[in-house]
Design a protein around this motif. Structure first.
Motif, PDB file in Angstrom:
ATOM      1  N   PHE A 231       0.829  -1.198   0.000  1.00  0.00           N
ATOM      2  CA  PHE A 231       0.000   0.000   0.000  1.00  0.00           C
ATOM      3  C   PHE A 231       0.867   1.254   0.000  1.00  0.00           C
ATOM      4  CE2 PHE A 231       0.490  -1.481   4.315  1.00  0.00           C
ATOM      5  CZ  PHE A 231       0.574  -0.358   5.142  1.00  0.00           C
ATOM      6  N   PHE A 232       0.321   2.302  -0.589  1.00  0.00           N
ATOM      7  CA  PHE A 232       1.023   3.563  -0.796  1.00  0.00           C
ATOM      8  C   PHE A 232       0.175   4.683  -0.181  1.00  0.00           C
ATOM      9  CE2 PHE A 232       2.448   0.537  -3.824  1.00  0.00           C
ATOM     10  CZ  PHE A 232       3.744   0.861  -4.193  1.00  0.00           C
ATOM     11  N   PRO A 233       0.308   4.901   1.140  1.00  0.00           N
ATOM     12  CA  PRO A 233      -0.554   5.865   1.825  1.00  0.00           C
ATOM     13  C   PRO A 233      -0.163   7.308   1.543  1.00  0.00           C
ATOM     14  CG  PRO A 233       0.997   4.885   3.363  1.00  0.00           C
ATOM     15  CD  PRO A 233       1.211   4.195   2.051  1.00  0.00           C
ATOM     16  N   ASP A 234      -1.152   8.196   1.547  1.00  0.00           N
ATOM     17  CA  ASP A 234      -0.872   9.598   1.271  1.00  0.00           C
ATOM     18  C   ASP A 234       0.066  10.205   2.306  1.00  0.00           C
ATOM     19  OD1 ASP A 234      -2.696   9.546   3.349  1.00  0.00           O
ATOM     20  OD2 ASP A 234      -4.227  10.763   2.338  1.00  0.00           O
ATOM     21  N   PHE A 235      -0.010   9.765   3.572  1.00  0.00           N
ATOM     22  CA  PHE A 235       0.814  10.363   4.612  1.00  0.00           C
ATOM     23  C   PHE A 235       2.287   9.969   4.507  1.00  0.00           C
ATOM     24  CE2 PHE A 235      -0.354   6.322   6.676  1.00  0.00           C
ATOM     25  CZ  PHE A 235       0.855   5.921   7.222  1.00  0.00           C
ATOM     26  N   PHE A 236       2.576   8.948   3.701  1.00  0.00           N
ATOM     27  CA  PHE A 236       3.958   8.505   3.549  1.00  0.00           C
ATOM     28  C   PHE A 236       4.436   8.601   2.106  1.00  0.00           C
ATOM     29  CE2 PHE A 236       6.840   4.850   2.599  1.00  0.00           C
ATOM     30  CZ  PHE A 236       7.960   5.344   3.233  1.00  0.00           C
ATOM     31  N   SER A 237       3.618   8.170   1.150  1.00  0.00           N
ATOM     32  CA  SER A 237       4.037   8.085  -0.246  1.00  0.00           C
ATOM     33  C   SER A 237       3.876   9.403  -0.998  1.00  0.00           C
ATOM     34  CB  SER A 237       3.246   6.986  -0.968  1.00  0.00           C
ATOM     35  OG  SER A 237       3.346   5.766  -0.270  1.00  0.00           O
ATOM     36  N   GLY A 238       3.135  10.352  -0.419  1.00  0.00           N
ATOM     37  CA  GLY A 238       3.005  11.663  -1.037  1.00  0.00           C
ATOM     38  C   GLY A 238       1.769  11.823  -1.894  1.00  0.00           C
ATOM     39  N   ARG A 239       1.635  13.010  -2.469  1.00  0.00           N
ATOM     40  CA  ARG A 239       0.412  13.351  -3.204  1.00  0.00           C
ATOM     41  C   ARG A 239       0.280  12.597  -4.524  1.00  0.00           C
ATOM     42  NH1 ARG A 239       3.849  17.767  -3.915  1.00  0.00           N
ATOM     43  NH2 ARG A 239       4.237  18.417  -6.063  1.00  0.00           N
ATOM     44  N   GLU A 240       1.378  12.030  -5.020  1.00  0.00           N
ATOM     45  CA  GLU A 240       1.320  11.218  -6.232  1.00  0.00           C
ATOM     46  C   GLU A 240       1.515   9.739  -5.892  1.00  0.00           C
ATOM     47  OE1 GLU A 240       2.330  14.154  -9.909  1.00  0.00           O
ATOM     48  OE2 GLU A 240       4.021  13.042  -9.095  1.00  0.00           O
ATOM     49  N   ASN A 241       0.922   9.335  -4.769  1.00  0.00           N
ATOM     50  CA  ASN A 241       1.061   7.945  -4.323  1.00  0.00           C
ATOM     51  C   ASN A 241       0.515   6.951  -5.338  1.00  0.00           C
ATOM     52  OD1 ASN A 241      -1.494   8.974  -3.777  1.00  0.00           O
ATOM     53  ND2 ASN A 241      -1.764   7.822  -1.886  1.00  0.00           N
ATOM     54  N   LEU A 242      -0.563   7.324  -6.028  1.00  0.00           N
ATOM     55  CA  LEU A 242      -1.113   6.420  -7.040  1.00  0.00           C
ATOM     56  C   LEU A 242      -0.116   6.210  -8.177  1.00  0.00           C
ATOM     57  CD1 LEU A 242      -3.372   4.771  -8.373  1.00  0.00           C
ATOM     58  CD2 LEU A 242      -4.211   6.909  -9.368  1.00  0.00           C
ATOM     59  N   LEU A 243       0.510   7.273  -8.635  1.00  0.00           N
ATOM     60  CA  LEU A 243       1.486   7.154  -9.714  1.00  0.00           C
ATOM     61  C   LEU A 243       2.669   6.296  -9.277  1.00  0.00           C
ATOM     62  CD1 LEU A 243       2.298   7.924 -12.563  1.00  0.00           C
ATOM     63  CD2 LEU A 243       3.319  10.017 -11.662  1.00  0.00           C
ATOM     64  N   ASN A 244       3.095   6.445  -8.028  1.00  0.00           N
ATOM     65  CA  ASN A 244       4.166   5.593  -7.513  1.00  0.00           C
ATOM     66  C   ASN A 244       3.765   4.121  -7.561  1.00  0.00           C
ATOM     67  OD1 ASN A 244       6.436   7.227  -6.753  1.00  0.00           O
ATOM     68  ND2 ASN A 244       5.207   8.087  -5.106  1.00  0.00           N
ATOM     69  N   ALA A 245       2.523   3.836  -7.190  1.00  0.00           N
ATOM     70  CA  ALA A 245       2.043   2.447  -7.218  1.00  0.00           C
ATOM     71  C   ALA A 245       2.020   1.913  -8.646  1.00  0.00           C
ATOM     72  CB  ALA A 245       0.653   2.363  -6.598  1.00  0.00           C
ATOM     73  N   MET A 246       1.613   2.728  -9.593  1.00  0.00           N
ATOM     74  CA  MET A 246       1.562   2.305 -10.992  1.00  0.00           C
ATOM     75  C   MET A 246       2.957   2.019 -11.543  1.00  0.00           C
ATOM     76  SD  MET A 246      -1.370   5.046 -12.165  1.00  0.00           S
ATOM     77  CE  MET A 246      -1.330   4.655 -13.914  1.00  0.00           C
ATOM     78  N   LEU A 247       3.900   2.912 -11.251  1.00  0.00           N
ATOM     79  CA  LEU A 247       5.268   2.711 -11.727  1.00  0.00           C
ATOM     80  C   LEU A 247       5.900   1.490 -11.069  1.00  0.00           C
ATOM     81  CD1 LEU A 247       6.523   6.417 -11.745  1.00  0.00           C
ATOM     82  CD2 LEU A 247       5.772   5.046 -13.692  1.00  0.00           C
ATOM     83  N   CYS A 248       5.567   1.288  -9.798  1.00  0.00           N
ATOM     84  CA  CYS A 248       6.064   0.103  -9.096  1.00  0.00           C
ATOM     85  C   CYS A 248       5.550  -1.169  -9.766  1.00  0.00           C
ATOM     86  CB  CYS A 248       5.633   0.143  -7.629  1.00  0.00           C
ATOM     87  SG  CYS A 248       6.115  -1.317  -6.678  1.00  0.00           S
ATOM     88  N   ALA A 249       4.274  -1.197 -10.120  1.00  0.00           N
ATOM     89  CA  ALA A 249       3.695  -2.374 -10.780  1.00  0.00           C
ATOM     90  C   ALA A 249       4.424  -2.683 -12.086  1.00  0.00           C
ATOM     91  CB  ALA A 249       2.207  -2.141 -11.040  1.00  0.00           C
ATOM     92  N   MET A 250       4.745  -1.639 -12.849  1.00  0.00           N
ATOM     93  CA  MET A 250       5.457  -1.835 -14.114  1.00  0.00           C
ATOM     94  C   MET A 250       6.891  -2.298 -13.873  1.00  0.00           C
ATOM     95  SD  MET A 250       4.046   1.495 -16.168  1.00  0.00           S
ATOM     96  CE  MET A 250       2.277   1.738 -16.388  1.00  0.00           C
ATOM     97  N   ASP A 251       7.513  -1.749 -12.839  1.00  0.00           N
ATOM     98  CA  ASP A 251       8.862  -2.171 -12.493  1.00  0.00           C
ATOM     99  C   ASP A 251       8.871  -3.643 -12.076  1.00  0.00           C
ATOM    100  OD1 ASP A 251      11.660  -1.709 -12.005  1.00  0.00           O
ATOM    101  OD2 ASP A 251      11.220  -1.639  -9.860  1.00  0.00           O
ATOM    102  N   CYS A 252       7.834  -4.056 -11.361  1.00  0.00           N
ATOM    103  CA  CYS A 252       7.733  -5.455 -10.939  1.00  0.00           C
ATOM    104  C   CYS A 252       7.622  -6.392 -12.137  1.00  0.00           C
ATOM    105  CB  CYS A 252       6.536  -5.645 -10.004  1.00  0.00           C
ATOM    106  SG  CYS A 252       6.783  -4.972  -8.339  1.00  0.00           S
ATOM    107  N   GLN A 253       6.926  -5.935 -13.179  1.00  0.00           N
ATOM    108  CA  GLN A 253       6.861  -6.741 -14.407  1.00  0.00           C
ATOM    109  C   GLN A 253       8.260  -6.957 -14.971  1.00  0.00           C
ATOM    110  OE1 GLN A 253       4.165  -8.083 -15.541  1.00  0.00           O
ATOM    111  NE2 GLN A 253       2.395  -6.829 -14.992  1.00  0.00           N
TER     112      GLN A 253
END
Length: 345
Positions: free
Chosen positions: A193-215
């Motif tokens: 999980f990528f919470p707003d209080f830790f991952s920042g205001r673009e937490n969703l984008l971080n999660a998306m890039l992470c998913a692609m990196d995992c591929q």
């Protein structure tokens, strides 16, 4: 295609893969040494150790890295987290509040090295993890497609176990690199999980890039192990699902996770085909507010057991080779940390 002939005994299997295992272990040891060197540098930049304690610092940090950042449970060694060096600092700071100490230790094991150190160093930062019980987050679920067949078609359980361990190490590092919090291994994938209080205001984008990196990580590691699988027509890879919304902390001490509808639907959408990332409608709506143009999104449908088919949003990069050129807004704590490091230089 020639049929793969499997070794008849465990001894021949071990002999066949011993050289590959040795080479990977040497590479892992090199990477660990580099990580420790960077970690020591971070400690020095933050002024964590005084001069008189510098000689004791290496063992102090090594204990932290080996016991916690490696996601190793002290119970496996017959020890409690209460015996670790960092517990003494936390105990003094939190006046023997064992629950707070356990929660912070848990998070320190699941986040980036610099964030783990900051949890110790900065009480305000640590308070985010202790007191924030309800928050907005991007939930990432990753599933290894055809994992059961992979296991059955592998030369041995020993080889498959090593493959999964090697893979999870890489995937966990990716979650941390993109400012996520590693939640759990699900048996054939993982949840983060990528919470707003830790991952920042673009937490969703971080999660998306992470998913692609995992591929990318899966493709590279599976390429190393492909020779040990009798694949034939089996197509494998990672399916990833992301939902966005309000979640809640759950569990206590070292058993710690998040719950909520976004967790459920991220897991359901990770049934995406191999190599695909699916966003839910909530995640897609959130993505539109970011005003980013690096991704191409195609609308499709996903079948969900006991529910009507739902709209999913299949995400690909406009330029597949540009994954690591995409920058996201740094979380506020990371910005402050970089400013401190810059001022000290």
């Amino acid at each position: 295609m020639n049929e793969l002939k499997l070794p008849k005994d465990t001894k021949s299997i071990k002999e066949k893969i011993s050289e590959d295992i040795k080479a990977r272990k040497e590479e892992q040891e090199r990477l660990i040494a580099e990580s420790r060197a960077k970690f020591y540098g971070s400690l020095s930049a933050l002024g964590f150790f005084s001069e008189e304690r510098r000689s004791k610092g290496k063992k102090f940090v090594a204990d932290f890295y080996d016991r916690h950042l490696g996601l190793k449970k002290e119970s496996s060694r017959g020890k409690s987290f209460l015996e670790t060096p960092f517990e003494k600092i936390l105990r003094n700071r939190y006046q023997n509040d064992v629950e707070k100490q356990a929660k912070l230790m848990n998070f320190m094991a699941r986040v980036r090295n610099d964030a783990g150190l900051l949890i110790i160093e900065d009480e305000d930062f640590a308070r985010r993890f202790i007191q924030t019980n309800e928050f907005e987050a991007a939930i990432l679920s990753v599933d290894i497609r055809r994992s059961t067949e992979l296991m059955l078609r592998c030369e041995s359980a020993e080889v498959y176990s090593e493959f999964i361990s090697h893979l999870l190490e890489g995937l966990t590092d990716s979650v941390k690199e993109y400012y996520g919090i590693y939640d759990k291994f699900t048996g054939d994938g993982f949840l983060a999980f990528f919470p707003d209080f830790f991952s920042g205001r673009e937490n969703l984008l971080n999660a998306m890039l992470c998913a692609m990196d995992c591929q990318r990580i899966f493709d590279e590691i599976f390429e190393e192990y492909k020779k040990f699988f009798e694949l034939k027509q089996v197509t494998t890879g990672l399916g990833a699902g992301i939902d966005y919304g309000c979640v809640y902390k759950a569990g206590a001490e070292m058993e710690y996770s998040v719950i909520g509808k976004p967790v459920v639907y991220a897991c359901r959408f990770s049934a995406a085909p191999s190599g695909h990332l699916y966003l839910t409608k909530n995640a897609f709506d959130k993505f539109l507010t970011l005003n980013r143009n690096e991704m191409k999104i195609t609308q499709t449908k996903i079948e969900i057991k006991h529910e009507e088919a739902q709209t999913a949003f299949d995400v690909t990069l406009n330029n597949p080779g540009a994954l690591y050129e995409i920058k996201t807004a740094l979380p506020d704590w990371k910005e402050k940390l970089e400013k401190v490091n810059k001022d000290e230089k």
